[in-house]
Write a protein that holds these residues in place. Structure first.
Motif, PDB file in Angstrom:
ATOM      1  N   LYS A   7       0.800  -1.244   0.067  1.00  0.00           N
ATOM      2  CA  LYS A   7       0.195  -0.042  -0.032  1.00  0.00           C
ATOM      3  C   LYS A   7       0.733   1.177   0.041  1.00  0.00           C
ATOM      4  O   LYS A   7       1.744   1.506   0.942  1.00  0.00           O
ATOM      5  N   ASN A   8       0.479   2.173  -1.094  1.00  0.00           N
ATOM      6  CA  ASN A   8       1.553   3.501  -1.012  1.00  0.00           C
ATOM      7  C   ASN A   8       2.871   3.092  -0.915  1.00  0.00           C
ATOM      8  O   ASN A   8       3.543   4.247  -0.192  1.00  0.00           O
ATOM      9  N   VAL A   9       3.271   2.181  -1.577  1.00  0.00           N
ATOM     10  CA  VAL A   9       4.817   2.009  -1.394  1.00  0.00           C
ATOM     11  C   VAL A   9       5.665   3.079  -2.346  1.00  0.00           C
ATOM     12  O   VAL A   9       5.380   3.221  -3.651  1.00  0.00           O
ATOM     13  N   ARG A  10       6.697   3.635  -1.771  1.00  0.00           N
ATOM     14  CA  ARG A  10       7.480   4.711  -2.503  1.00  0.00           C
ATOM     15  C   ARG A  10       9.032   4.482  -2.319  1.00  0.00           C
ATOM     16  O   ARG A  10       9.149   3.856  -1.147  1.00  0.00           O
ATOM     17  N   LYS A  11       9.781   4.908  -3.137  1.00  0.00           N
ATOM     18  CA  LYS A  11      11.242   4.526  -3.034  1.00  0.00           C
ATOM     19  C   LYS A  11      11.758   5.782  -3.890  1.00  0.00           C
ATOM     20  O   LYS A  11      11.678   5.886  -4.856  1.00  0.00           O
ATOM     21  N   GLU A  17      22.493  16.192  -3.801  1.00  0.00           N
ATOM     22  CA  GLU A  17      21.199  17.055  -3.226  1.00  0.00           C
ATOM     23  C   GLU A  17      19.846  16.664  -4.097  1.00  0.00           C
ATOM     24  O   GLU A  17      19.022  17.185  -3.737  1.00  0.00           O
ATOM     25  N   VAL A  18      20.186  15.997  -5.218  1.00  0.00           N
ATOM     26  CA  VAL A  18      19.196  15.695  -5.796  1.00  0.00           C
ATOM     27  C   VAL A  18      18.368  14.400  -5.623  1.00  0.00           C
ATOM     28  O   VAL A  18      18.873  13.144  -5.340  1.00  0.00           O
ATOM     29  N   LYS A  19      17.081  14.295  -5.697  1.00  0.00           N
ATOM     30  CA  LYS A  19      16.327  13.367  -5.018  1.00  0.00           C
ATOM     31  C   LYS A  19      15.458  12.544  -6.269  1.00  0.00           C
ATOM     32  O   LYS A  19      14.847  13.420  -7.098  1.00  0.00           O
ATOM     33  N   GLU A  20      15.389  11.299  -6.451  1.00  0.00           N
ATOM     34  CA  GLU A  20      15.073  10.623  -7.421  1.00  0.00           C
ATOM     35  C   GLU A  20      13.647   9.733  -7.256  1.00  0.00           C
ATOM     36  O   GLU A  20      14.290   8.722  -6.432  1.00  0.00           O
ATOM     37  N   GLU A  21      12.418  10.070  -7.600  1.00  0.00           N
ATOM     38  CA  GLU A  21      11.513   9.038  -6.933  1.00  0.00           C
ATOM     39  C   GLU A  21      11.299   8.019  -7.921  1.00  0.00           C
ATOM     40  O   GLU A  21      10.882   8.017  -8.996  1.00  0.00           O
ATOM     41  N   ILE A  22      11.743   6.837  -7.629  1.00  0.00           N
ATOM     42  CA  ILE A  22      11.555   5.586  -8.461  1.00  0.00           C
ATOM     43  C   ILE A  22      10.268   4.876  -8.295  1.00  0.00           C
ATOM     44  O   ILE A  22       9.581   4.502  -9.700  1.00  0.00           O
ATOM     45  N   SER A  42      12.409  -0.831 -19.458  1.00  0.00           N
ATOM     46  CA  SER A  42      13.529  -0.474 -18.401  1.00  0.00           C
ATOM     47  C   SER A  42      13.586   0.916 -17.785  1.00  0.00           C
ATOM     48  O   SER A  42      13.116   2.007 -18.239  1.00  0.00           O
ATOM     49  N   GLY A  43      13.637   1.032 -16.620  1.00  0.00           N
ATOM     50  CA  GLY A  43      13.568   2.064 -15.808  1.00  0.00           C
ATOM     51  C   GLY A  43      12.306   2.311 -15.292  1.00  0.00           C
ATOM     52  O   GLY A  43      11.861   3.561 -14.692  1.00  0.00           O
ATOM     53  N   SER A  44      11.036   1.521 -15.470  1.00  0.00           N
ATOM     54  CA  SER A  44       9.796   1.591 -15.127  1.00  0.00           C
ATOM     55  C   SER A  44       9.699   1.591 -13.585  1.00  0.00           C
ATOM     56  O   SER A  44       8.608   2.024 -13.031  1.00  0.00           O
ATOM     57  N   GLY A  45      10.608   0.928 -13.129  1.00  0.00           N
ATOM     58  CA  GLY A  45      10.612   0.604 -11.413  1.00  0.00           C
ATOM     59  C   GLY A  45      10.178  -0.795 -11.162  1.00  0.00           C
ATOM     60  O   GLY A  45      10.040  -1.175  -9.848  1.00  0.00           O
ATOM     61  N   ARG A 219       4.793   2.275 -15.399  1.00  0.00           N
ATOM     62  CA  ARG A 219       5.490   3.035 -16.378  1.00  0.00           C
ATOM     63  C   ARG A 219       6.000   4.358 -15.295  1.00  0.00           C
ATOM     64  O   ARG A 219       5.073   4.827 -14.785  1.00  0.00           O
ATOM     65  N   ASP A 220       7.415   4.664 -15.435  1.00  0.00           N
ATOM     66  CA  ASP A 220       7.637   6.025 -14.511  1.00  0.00           C
ATOM     67  C   ASP A 220       7.215   5.789 -12.964  1.00  0.00           C
ATOM     68  O   ASP A 220       6.797   6.862 -12.372  1.00  0.00           O
TER      69      ASP A 220
END
Length: 230
Positions: A7-11, A17-22, A42-45, A219-220
C-alpha cells in the motif's frame, strides 16, 4: 485478508542534493496461488518493486503486509526469518554454488530455511522436487556440466524446496532461448498450481504472459494498467 499486499509504496534515491522518486505510491494485492507479472520498459520501477516486496531493500514509505504481518515495521532478524522460510527467489541467472552437486544445492537451501524435516524426510523431499523439475537423473552433477536450461530448472527446484508461500522471480527466463524459456515458465506455472505458491515475476518478454494469471504494467514508477488474464 489477502496473503500479500503493498500500500502506497514509495522509493526515493538521493544523488547528492538531487532526489529521484523511483516508485510513486504503488498499491498491489497479489492473487493468492496465482502468477502475477510485472511488466514495463526498462526504468519503469518493476525490479525495484520486486526487491522491496521481497524484503531485499527497504521502501522509503508505505506498507507491505504478508499474512497480516507488516514487513515494513519488522526488525531485520524477523524479516530474515520470513525471507528464509516463507519466500523463494529465482533470478535471471541461476547463481548455483559451483562446488555443490544438484542434490546438495537443495540440501543447503533446506538448511538455510531451518527445515523441521528429519534428514530422511529431507532426502525424500529433495528427490520428489528434483523429479518434478526432471533433474533427479542429474542429482550428482555439478553446475559447470549443466546446460542453461538445466541450471534454471535446478534454481526453480531450490526456490521451492522449502515450500515457500511466495515466490519472487526477477527475469527468470531472460538468459534462455525461447524453447528453454517456455519450459521454465511451464514449470513455474505447474508448481504454482500444484503447490499453491503465489508468484510475483518481473519480465520484459511478452510471450511469457501466456503462462501468468495477472499482469501489472508499470511506467515511470506508477502502475498504469492491471489485468487478470485467467
Amino acid at each position: 485478508m489477502s496473503l500479500f499486499t503493498m500500500k502506497n509504496v514509495r522509493k526515493t534515491f538521493a544523488h547528492g542534493e538531487v532526489k529521484e522518486e523511483i516508485l510513486k505510491g504503488i498499491d498491489v494485492t497479489l492473487p493468492e496461488g496465482k502468477i502475477t507479472a510485472l511488466t514495463g520498459a526498462s526504468g519503469s520501477g518493476k525490479s525495484t518493486l520486486l526487491t522491496i516486496a521481497a524484503g531485499l531493500q527497504t521502501a522509503s514509505d508505505g506498507q507491505i503486509s504478508f499474512e497480516q504481518q507488516e514487513l515494513t515495521s519488522m526488525r531485520s532478524e524477523e524479516l530474515r526469518q520470513i525471507r528464509a522460510k516463507q519466500f523463494g527467489f529465482i533470478f535471471q541467472f541461476a547463481h548455483l554454488v559451483p562446488f555443490l552437486t544438484v542434490e546438495e544445492q537443495l540440501a543447503l537451501m533446506l538448511e538455510t530455511a531451518e527445515s523441521s524435516l528429519s534428514k530422511q524426510e529431507q532426502k525424500k523431499e529433495i528427490r520428489q522436487v528434483l523429479e518434478l523439475v526432471d533433474m533427479w537423473k542429474r542429482k550428482n552433477a555439478y553446475p559447470p556440466s549443466l546446460s542453461g536450461g538445466e541450471k534454471q530448472r535446478v534454481a526453480v527446484a531450490r526456490a521451492i524446496i522449502h515450500s515457500p508461500k511466495v515466490l519472487f522471480a526477477d527475469e527468470p527466463t531472460a538468459s534462455l532461448d525461447s524453447k528453454r524459456s517456455q519450459e521454465v515458465m511451464r514449470l513455474i506455472q505447474r508448481l504454482s498450481k500444484e503447490r499453491h505458491i503465489t508468484v510475483l515475476m518481473v519480465t520484459h518478454d511478452m510471450d511469457m504472459l501466456d503462462y501468468v494469471d495477472h499482469v501489472i504494467e508499470m511506467r515511470d514508477g506508477k502502475i498504469i494498467q492491471e489485468d487478470s488474464i485467467h
